[in-house]
Scaffold this active site. Structure first.
Site, PDB file in Angstrom:
ATOM      1  N   ASP A  35       0.866  -1.169   0.000  1.00 56.06           N
ATOM      2  CA  ASP A  35       0.000   0.000   0.000  1.00 56.06           C
ATOM      3  C   ASP A  35       0.915   1.234   0.000  1.00 56.06           C
ATOM      4  O   ASP A  35       2.112   1.146   0.275  1.00 56.06           O
ATOM      5  CB  ASP A  35      -0.965   0.001   1.188  1.00 56.06           C
ATOM      6  CG  ASP A  35      -2.201   0.872   0.900  1.00 56.06           C
ATOM      7  OD1 ASP A  35      -2.128   1.753   0.021  1.00 56.06           O
ATOM      8  OD2 ASP A  35      -3.239   0.679   1.567  1.00 56.06           O
TER       9      ASP A  35
HETATM   10  C1  BGC Z   1      -5.141   3.061  -0.221  1.00 53.76           C
HETATM   11  C2  BGC Z   1      -5.132   2.021  -1.320  1.00 53.76           C
HETATM   12  C3  BGC Z   1      -4.912   2.688  -2.648  1.00 53.76           C
HETATM   13  C4  BGC Z   1      -3.626   3.495  -2.603  1.00 53.76           C
HETATM   14  C5  BGC Z   1      -3.293   4.187  -3.916  1.00 53.76           C
HETATM   15  C6  BGC Z   1      -3.960   3.997  -0.292  1.00 53.76           C
HETATM   16  O1  BGC Z   1      -4.161   5.089   0.528  1.00 53.76           O
HETATM   17  O2  BGC Z   1      -5.179   2.419   1.027  1.00 53.76           O
HETATM   18  O3  BGC Z   1      -6.330   1.287  -1.328  1.00 53.76           O
HETATM   19  O4  BGC Z   1      -4.882   1.734  -3.669  1.00 53.76           O
HETATM   20  O5  BGC Z   1      -3.748   4.470  -1.602  1.00 53.76           O
HETATM   21  O6  BGC Z   1      -4.126   5.246  -4.158  1.00 53.76           O
END
Ligand code: BGC
Length: 734
Positions: A280
């Protein structure tokens, strides 16, 4: 086995002075390679310098961020979540990553917000109990993403709903591992049917947003195997995601992205999954420990990540002997073999392709219509009778549009500085906002469907005025909303309970339409005659709501999560906590908790009314492989065509709860029509995780199978005697 050997051979080749090779003979380009995905990856790896290998292990944030905090790299797709540069010398394309839970999501400044098709929320899709619908939704997202030049989609959100206040529940698929796993697995398969990669996320036990970057989810292993991990496992079996996104939180101590148990033992060694793990955005906390645990790629460098996988850091870890060249080669090989296996190399994406929005909006509307749940319908108040002359819609911006959930999954509906938002300016207007309403007005749609009725709108801000308007009408429809978003947890109620109370006091024929991220408390539930749960209904939500209210569509959604009566019914009534988040309820999640503790919910898991009725008969059970099959007849016993979600629950002794959902089938029936239905029950749902002898263990004995309209309305039961069985951790359905 074969791929492991090939990988070793390739690793050896990778040390053989590739730079010299590159000068002597032109390299074999990725698209020219032949063989299995593993063989093709090995061919590529053998030609790569160490620098080239390392460059594939770190992704950059894809969008510009204001004010001038970060400018995305040239080559990334505007407004996107991530970018991993390609290697033109070798014909390896960049990885263009986009958030894609309910549609192609964009971030960053105004010009970068693409108007794309939003599906209803993940929870709404789960409420359809319709595998085909989930697949069609995923395929739609994948089509738009491909047309936008994205080849890695951050989709497949399958965290279990343990905490009804989790601000991201709308992205997920509810509280049951079988339902969530199957539905999200279908979504992943749909996305990937476009020759692109989907993730599953957020691995694992990322079940609240409060302190998500530091919190430690404490959950005993056997319970985790039977709940959160089982949802992922089933989603993987159904959808085969190319990638997994490890989560922000810790799990029983270590961070998810440096967790050998999760990333290596479970994913690779037990499930045999050949894909690559990406982090993540900003979820990495180390170099060597993360590599050694099984993380392959760090995401989001530039804005969020601390660049633990930057080439100089990986080189330093190599020099210090903390990680090896073989490990680097394996990480790169996993990424490349996944790109080959999912068609990313052979079917390159290209930006700026035609998008058939009309078709895609129809997919979204069909999903919303199938996912809306009729929770209550006293005296058959709905569908709206043709005789209802004066109808007033109150609140929730129902004159302008329908609500959506916030955060990285936010899909913008169209052009303009606010991205086409039908109700701009509501706080928060920046992260975790903006609050976005899609321009699909329930008021206009209702007027179109009921041309002879007098339909007015009151914004609901002045309660007395709203009550008077309700009083003057034959029927009032209150739109009660709850906005939820990534990075926050939310109170479990709609924005204005007292508005609903005031209207209900003044109008006996009150209908409430809910647009919420998840379950809410409804102190007014007993005083209104009808309640319709529309979730976040997506781009065509106004039309879907109007069609359900008028009966143009017969409601068929069923709850993928329990709606409690009060907070004190929850395993953890207090607000979500920081630090250790101890899931003492173990695998007793959702309806299992309510059943095990004899609690009466407001609306149970599986509940959903229809304008017709269904009857069940002839339940028989038979053994099938290690599991069983329940066969029965479903009849539409009413006078309208409609879809039923037949639910099969199973009971055994010594389980975490009196019953588990064993399987389900959605059946569309004309009035009077009968269909024979067979539902297979996965043997893992008839077993317990065995810590002493790892795997799934089932005791010999009698098991009960129940046919339900919901988890609380059981219409038939039967028994079957099953032998003892032990399934290894590697077991998967054939
Ligand atoms: C989220 C993810 C997301 C990523 C990219 C993170 O803050 O938890 O689900 O894919 O950002 O935007």
């Amino acid at each position: 086995m074969r791929s492991a050997k090939l990988l070793l051979a390739a690793t050896a080749l990778a040390f053989a002075a590739p730079a010299v090779m590159a000068q002597e003979a032109p390299p074999v380009l990725a698209a020219e390679t032949t063989g299995t995905p593993d063989e093709r990856a090995a061919t590529m790896l053998a030609q790569m310098t160490l620098d080239e290998q390392l460059s594939l292990l770190m992704g950059f944030f894809g969008a510009d961020f204001e004010p001038a905090r970060y400018t995305a790299m040239e080559g990334s797709r505007a407004g996107s979540a991530g970018y991993v540069p390609g290697l033109p010398r070798l014909g390896i394309p960049p990885q263009w990553q986009a958030d894609a839970g309910i549609g192609v999501a964009t971030q960053g400044g105004a010009p970068d917000k693409r108007g794309r098709t939003a599906l209803p929320s993940g929870l709404a899709t789960a409420a359809t109990w319709d595998r085909g619908m989930a697949h069609a939704g995923g395929a739609m997202i994948g089509r738009e993403a491909r047309a936008d030049g994205f080849n890695v989609l951050l989709a497949g959100s399958v965290n279990l709903m343990r905490e009804p206040r989790n601000g991201r529940n709308f992205e997920y698929a509810g509280e049951d591992p079988q339902l969530a796993g199957v539905m999200v697995g279908e979504q992943i398969a749909g996305v990937q049917s476009n020759n692109i990669i989907s993730t599953s996320k957020h691995f694992a036990v990322n079940d609240q947003e409060t302190a998500r970057g530091t919190g430690n989810s404490v959950l005993e292993e056997a319970a985790m195997r039977m709940s959160d991990l089982l949802a992922f496992q089933i989603a993987h079996e159904v959808g085969d995601p190319g990638s997994v996104m490890c989560a922000y939180n810790r799990v029983n101590g270590p961070y998810s992205c440096e967790h050998p148990f999760l990333l290596t033992q479970v994913l690779r060694n037990e499930w045999g999954w050949p894909g690559y793990v990406l982090s993540d955005w900003g979820a990495v906390h180390s170099t060597a420990p993360s590599v050694n645990a099984g993380l392959d790629q760090e995401s989001g460098f530039g804005l969020q990540s601390a660049a633990w996988f930057r080439a100089d850091r990986l080189r330093a870890a190599l020099d210090a002997g903390e990680i090896s060249r073989e490990q680097i080669a394996t990480m790169v090989a996993r990424i490349l073999r996944t790109m080959f296996a999912h068609g990313v190399i052979d079917n390159p994406v290209e930006e700026g392709q035609y998008i058939d929005f009309a078709t895609n909006r129809a997919v979204s509307q069909a999903g919303a219509e199938a996912g809306i749940v009729l929770l209550k319908n006293e005296g058959g108040l709905l569908p709206l009778a043709a005789t209802a002359r004066r109808i007033v819609l109150i609140g929730g911006h129902a004159d302008r549009g329908v609500l959506s959930g916030g955060g990285s999954s936010q899909v913008y509906p169209g052009d303009g500085p606010d991205g086409g938002n039908a109700v701009p300016g509501i706080e928060p207007t920046s992260w975790p906002g903006p609050v976005v309403y899609y321009p699909s007005s329930p008021l206009e749609e209702l007027r179109a469907l009921l041309p002879h009725a007098d339909i007015s709108y009151h914004d609901g801000r002045d309660h007395e005025g709203a009550a008077a308007a309700a009083n003057a009408a034959d029927l009032a429809i209150v739109f009660a909303n709850q906005w939820a978003s990534e990075s926050i947890d939310v109170p479990m109620h709609v924005e204005d309970d007292t508005l609903v109370e005031s209207v209900a006091l003044n109008q006996r024929n009150t209908v409430v339409v809910l647009q919420t991220g998840g379950p809410v408390l409804m102190p007014w539930a007993g005083r209104v005659r009808a309640i319709v749960q529309a979730w976040y209904p997506g781009r065509m939500g106004g039309a879907a709501i109007a069609r359900v209210l008028t009966g143009a569509v017969n409601p068929s959604g069923h709850l993928p999560a329990t709606f409690p009566r009060s907070l004190d019914q929850l395993p953890h009534p207090g607000d979500p906590q920081e630090g250790d988040v101890v899931y003492t309820e173990g695998a007793t999640v959702g309806y299992k908790w309510f059943d095990a503790n004899g609690l009466e919910p407001l609306f149970p898991f599986g509940h959903g009314l229809s304008y017709t009725s269904f009857a069940y008969s002839g339940l028989t059970l038979s053994r099938a492989g290690e599991g069983l099959v329940a066969t029965f007849r479903v009849t539409n016993s009413g006078d309208r065509a409609g879809a039923d979600a037949a639910q099969v629950y199973v009971s055994g002794s010594g389980w975490e709860a009196p019953q588990r959902l064993g399987g389900f089938a959605r059946v569309m029936l004309e009035p009077g029509e009968t269909q024979m239905v067979s539902v297979a029950v996965d043997p893992r749902l008839l077993a317990l995780w065995d810590i002493a002898n790892p795997g799934w263990s089932r005791a010999a004995g009698t098991y009960r199978v129940h046919l339900g309209e919901s988890s609380r309305i059981i219409v038939d039961s039967a028994e079957i005697t099953l032998p003892a069985v032990h399934l290894s951790p590697h077991w998967r359905p054939q």
